[in-house]
Write a protein that holds these residues in place. Structure first.
Motif, PDB file in Angstrom:
ATOM      1  N   MET A   1       0.827  -1.203   0.000  1.00 36.95           N
ATOM      2  CA  MET A   1       0.000   0.000   0.000  1.00 36.95           C
ATOM      3  C   MET A   1       0.861   1.252   0.000  1.00 36.95           C
ATOM      4  SD  MET A   1      -3.192   0.564  -0.251  1.00 36.95           S
ATOM      5  CE  MET A   1      -3.883   2.183  -0.623  1.00 36.95           C
ATOM      6  N   ASP A   2       1.979   1.226   0.717  1.00 32.64           N
ATOM      7  CA  ASP A   2       2.881   2.388   0.718  1.00 32.64           C
ATOM      8  C   ASP A   2       3.401   2.672  -0.686  1.00 32.64           C
ATOM      9  OD1 ASP A   2       2.582   2.828   3.417  1.00 32.64           O
ATOM     10  OD2 ASP A   2       4.349   1.656   3.984  1.00 32.64           O
ATOM     11  N   HIS A   3       3.700   1.614  -1.442  1.00 32.08           N
ATOM     12  CA  HIS A   3       4.168   1.805  -2.818  1.00 32.08           C
ATOM     13  C   HIS A   3       3.077   2.433  -3.674  1.00 32.08           C
ATOM     14  CE1 HIS A   3       6.938  -1.828  -1.863  1.00 32.08           C
ATOM     15  NE2 HIS A   3       7.565  -0.695  -1.588  1.00 32.08           N
ATOM     16  N   TRP A   4       1.839   1.952  -3.516  1.00 31.18           N
ATOM     17  CA  TRP A   4       0.732   2.477  -4.323  1.00 31.18           C
ATOM     18  C   TRP A   4       0.465   3.945  -3.997  1.00 31.18           C
ATOM     19  CZ3 TRP A   4      -0.669   0.318  -8.559  1.00 31.18           C
ATOM     20  CH2 TRP A   4      -0.590  -1.073  -8.724  1.00 31.18           C
ATOM     21  N   ILE A   5       0.568   4.303  -2.726  1.00 34.27           N
ATOM     22  CA  ILE A   5       0.367   5.702  -2.333  1.00 34.27           C
ATOM     23  C   ILE A   5       1.414   6.584  -3.000  1.00 34.27           C
ATOM     24  CG2 ILE A   5       0.454   7.306  -0.382  1.00 34.27           C
ATOM     25  CD1 ILE A   5      -0.661   4.995   1.352  1.00 34.27           C
ATOM     26  N   LEU A   6       2.661   6.128  -2.983  1.00 33.32           N
ATOM     27  CA  LEU A   6       3.743   6.900  -3.591  1.00 33.32           C
ATOM     28  C   LEU A   6       3.529   7.040  -5.097  1.00 33.32           C
ATOM     29  CD1 LEU A   6       6.478   8.316  -3.368  1.00 33.32           C
ATOM     30  CD2 LEU A   6       7.574   6.064  -3.574  1.00 33.32           C
ATOM     31  N   ILE A   7       3.196   5.945  -5.763  1.00 32.89           N
ATOM     32  CA  ILE A   7       2.974   5.987  -7.215  1.00 32.89           C
ATOM     33  C   ILE A   7       1.830   6.942  -7.554  1.00 32.89           C
ATOM     34  CG2 ILE A   7       2.236   4.642  -9.222  1.00 32.89           C
ATOM     35  CD1 ILE A   7       3.616   2.212  -7.920  1.00 32.89           C
ATOM     36  N   ALA A   8       0.728   6.839  -6.808  1.00 33.47           N
ATOM     37  CA  ALA A   8      -0.438   7.686  -7.084  1.00 33.47           C
ATOM     38  C   ALA A   8      -0.115   9.162  -6.888  1.00 33.47           C
ATOM     39  CB  ALA A   8      -1.603   7.274  -6.195  1.00 33.47           C
ATOM     40  N   ASN A   9       0.617   9.485  -5.828  1.00 33.97           N
ATOM     41  CA  ASN A   9       0.925  10.889  -5.557  1.00 33.97           C
ATOM     42  C   ASN A   9       1.916  11.458  -6.567  1.00 33.97           C
ATOM     43  OD1 ASN A   9      -0.795  10.835  -3.381  1.00 33.97           O
ATOM     44  ND2 ASN A   9       0.811  10.567  -1.846  1.00 33.97           N
ATOM     45  N   VAL A  10       2.900  10.657  -6.967  1.00 36.49           N
ATOM     46  CA  VAL A  10       3.840  11.116  -7.999  1.00 36.49           C
ATOM     47  C   VAL A  10       3.102  11.316  -9.321  1.00 36.49           C
ATOM     48  CG1 VAL A  10       5.814  10.407  -9.418  1.00 36.49           C
ATOM     49  CG2 VAL A  10       5.902  10.147  -6.930  1.00 36.49           C
ATOM     50  N   PHE A  11       2.228  10.390  -9.649  1.00 32.07           N
ATOM     51  CA  PHE A  11       1.439  10.503 -10.874  1.00 32.07           C
ATOM     52  C   PHE A  11       0.522  11.724 -10.826  1.00 32.07           C
ATOM     53  CE2 PHE A  11      -2.484   9.448 -13.237  1.00 32.07           C
ATOM     54  CZ  PHE A  11      -1.957   9.274 -14.505  1.00 32.07           C
ATOM     55  N   GLU A  12      -0.095  11.971  -9.681  1.00 35.02           N
ATOM     56  CA  GLU A  12      -1.003  13.113  -9.525  1.00 35.02           C
ATOM     57  C   GLU A  12      -0.285  14.433  -9.780  1.00 35.02           C
ATOM     58  OE1 GLU A  12      -3.991  15.874  -8.366  1.00 35.02           O
ATOM     59  OE2 GLU A  12      -4.029  13.866  -9.240  1.00 35.02           O
ATOM     60  N   ASN A  13       0.975  14.519  -9.388  1.00 36.29           N
ATOM     61  CA  ASN A  13       1.719  15.770  -9.521  1.00 36.29           C
ATOM     62  C   ASN A  13       2.556  15.835 -10.798  1.00 36.29           C
ATOM     63  OD1 ASN A  13       1.269  17.305  -6.844  1.00 36.29           O
ATOM     64  ND2 ASN A  13       1.698  15.219  -6.170  1.00 36.29           N
ATOM     65  N   TRP A  14       2.397  14.865 -11.663  1.00 38.01           N
ATOM     66  CA  TRP A  14       3.098  14.846 -12.949  1.00 38.01           C
ATOM     67  C   TRP A  14       2.424  15.837 -13.899  1.00 38.01           C
ATOM     68  CZ3 TRP A  14       2.097  10.821 -17.228  1.00 38.01           C
ATOM     69  CH2 TRP A  14       3.057  10.945 -18.256  1.00 38.01           C
ATOM     70  N   ALA A  15       3.190  16.728 -14.445  1.00 39.31           N
ATOM     71  CA  ALA A  15       2.634  17.798 -15.280  1.00 39.31           C
ATOM     72  C   ALA A  15       1.953  17.273 -16.540  1.00 39.31           C
ATOM     73  CB  ALA A  15       3.744  18.781 -15.665  1.00 39.31           C
ATOM     74  N   PHE A  16       2.307  16.056 -16.958  1.00 46.77           N
ATOM     75  CA  PHE A  16       1.783  15.545 -18.225  1.00 46.77           C
ATOM     76  C   PHE A  16       0.776  14.409 -18.046  1.00 46.77           C
ATOM     77  CE2 PHE A  16       6.104  17.143 -18.918  1.00 46.77           C
ATOM     78  CZ  PHE A  16       5.839  18.140 -19.853  1.00 46.77           C
ATOM     79  N   ARG A  17       0.275  14.248 -16.846  1.00 49.10           N
ATOM     80  CA  ARG A  17      -0.679  13.158 -16.663  1.00 49.10           C
ATOM     81  C   ARG A  17      -1.975  13.467 -17.409  1.00 49.10           C
ATOM     82  NH1 ARG A  17      -5.159  14.040 -13.895  1.00 49.10           N
ATOM     83  NH2 ARG A  17      -5.277  15.134 -11.896  1.00 49.10           N
ATOM     84  N   PRO A  18      -2.728  12.440 -17.810  1.00 46.15           N
ATOM     85  CA  PRO A  18      -3.983  12.659 -18.542  1.00 46.15           C
ATOM     86  C   PRO A  18      -4.961  13.501 -17.727  1.00 46.15           C
ATOM     87  CG  PRO A  18      -3.335  10.354 -18.632  1.00 46.15           C
ATOM     88  CD  PRO A  18      -2.429  11.010 -17.644  1.00 46.15           C
TER      89      PRO A  18
END
Length: 392
Positions: free
Chosen positions: A362-379
């Motif tokens: 779960m810690d890995h998923w939280i990190l992935i989701a938050n990094v993805f959320e703050n990615w300037a080019f995410r959909p």
């Protein structure tokens, strides 16, 4: 700021925001909740007996050896059981479960008792002096006789909504009748001790879908979550709980376990008998071999991630490649997402690059989701309507 189409928006169209007192249109066909084959579409009735004649067996079944000689067991001898609808009729077990859920410690509590069946849990709730009212949502005409004595004994403390709980109209009917008007709205920072929701889930896919939709409603505080952070109790197939509560590396670990855990805390409710053997606890179809067990749900004050929609998006995409190493799966999330692997790896919090998707905690998923959320080019659009409510 990214513009997203939130799952809560689609959930509102499916459940039609039942706390609103105004009439809502039916959801569009592609989002209409499917109807279990065990039920017929009938109108909502509040507090009155349904007109159709209840189904009865030509010859009553004998009581199972060791079964308690109670009103419910006697009544259910003559009632044909519904497929995929085991209903708790052992009143001692019902009392134990209700207390394990902590309902007896709540304050002037309104209980919404869905898929109530023959009313085993209903009776246990009504015996508690702190329970202000029980709102029963049950459509099966064959079980209505079981509530006659309760209506006579408890009067206005029991309300009947005779609609299938799988349909959003059932929850709209509760609001239209004003049954939740006296339930105070409590800020989400603290639990709401005045509302409790329980459900005896069907043991088929409809039950799993309903469970997941009600949990997803937390994202945006839709549905009854508008009243605050109340607790929930479910009776459902152990196979579903194994799936939802699976941890990294375990068989069956998939998206539903990750996304559910981000919104709620979930615990199994242990009973003295473990509700075994089933024939001493449930009225169920002869072909039903499911192992029905109770769980308790406590909503988190805030989701574990910055944006739940981002977690839902990456988990859906990455679990489609569940046997792949996580860097490869991250790269498949969206065009250019391979660039996120370097960012994630630089945190020092990700597992070796050989670890596969199903080994992510779960810690890995939280990190992935938050990094993805703050990615300037995410959909910009993070929600796929075609996957709504299926947990996949």
């Amino acid at each position: 700021m990214h513009c997203t189409r939130r799952p809560a928006q689609l959930l509102a169209r499916s459940l039609a925001q039942p706390l609103a007192r105004t009439a809502r249109p039916s959801p569009p066909p592609h989002l209409a909740v499917p109807h279990p084959r065990s039920f017929s579409s009938s109108p909502t009735h509040c507090g009155t007996r349904a007109a159709p004649k209840p189904a009865r067996l030509a010859k009553a079944r004998p009581l199972p050896a060791g079964a308690p000689k109670t009103e419910l067991f006697e009544l259910c001898r003559s009632i044909p059981a519904l497929r995929a609808r085991p209903t708790l009729i052992n009143e001692d077990s019902a009392r134990e479960i209700v207390r394990k859920w902590g309902v007896h410690k709540m304050q002037d509590v309104t209980v919404v008792d869905t898929y109530a069946g023959a009313g085993g849990l209903t009776r246990a709730y009504l015996e508690l002096p702190n329970v202000k009212q029980v709102i029963v949502i049950e459509e099966a005409v064959r079980y209505m006789e079981a509530f006659d004595s309760l209506l006579e004994k408890y009067g206005d403390r029991i309300k009947m909504i005779k609609t299938d709980p799988f349909q959003w109209e059932a929850y709209t009917a509760v609001s239209k009748a004003g049954y939740l008007d006296d339930v105070p709205t409590i800020p989400f920072e603290q639990p709401n001790p005045h509302l409790f929701f329980s459900c005896q889930l069907p043991t088929n896919n409809h039950g799993a879908q309903l469970f997941y939709q009600l949990i997803l409603a937390l994202n945006g505080q839709m549905w009854y979550w508008q009243k605050g952070r109340f607790e929930m109790g479910f009776l459902g197939p152990a196979s579903l709980w194994d799936k939802v509560m699976a941890s990294a590396g375990q068989e069956g670990y998939h998206k539903m376990a990750v996304t559910t855990r981000a919104l709620v805390e979930m615990s199994r409710t242990e009973t003295r008998s473990n509700l075994q053997p089933p024939e001493l606890h449930f009225h169920r179809h002869v072909n039903d071999s499911s192992n029905t067990t109770p769980v308790k749900i406590t909503a988190r004050e805030t989701p574990l991630v910055e944006n739940f929609d981002a977690l839902d998006y990456v988990a859906r995409s990455m679990f489609a490649a569940r046997s792949q190493p996580w860097p490869k799966a991250v790269g498949m999330v969206a065009p250019g997402a391979q660039n996120l692997v370097k960012t994630l790896d630089a945190t020092g919090q990700m597992p070796p690059k050989t670890a596969v998707v199903t080994e992510l905690t779960m810690d890995h998923w939280i990190l992935i989701a938050n990094v993805f959320e703050n990615w300037a080019f995410r959909p910009q659009t993070l929600f796929d309507e075609m996957s709504f409510g299926d947990g996949q």
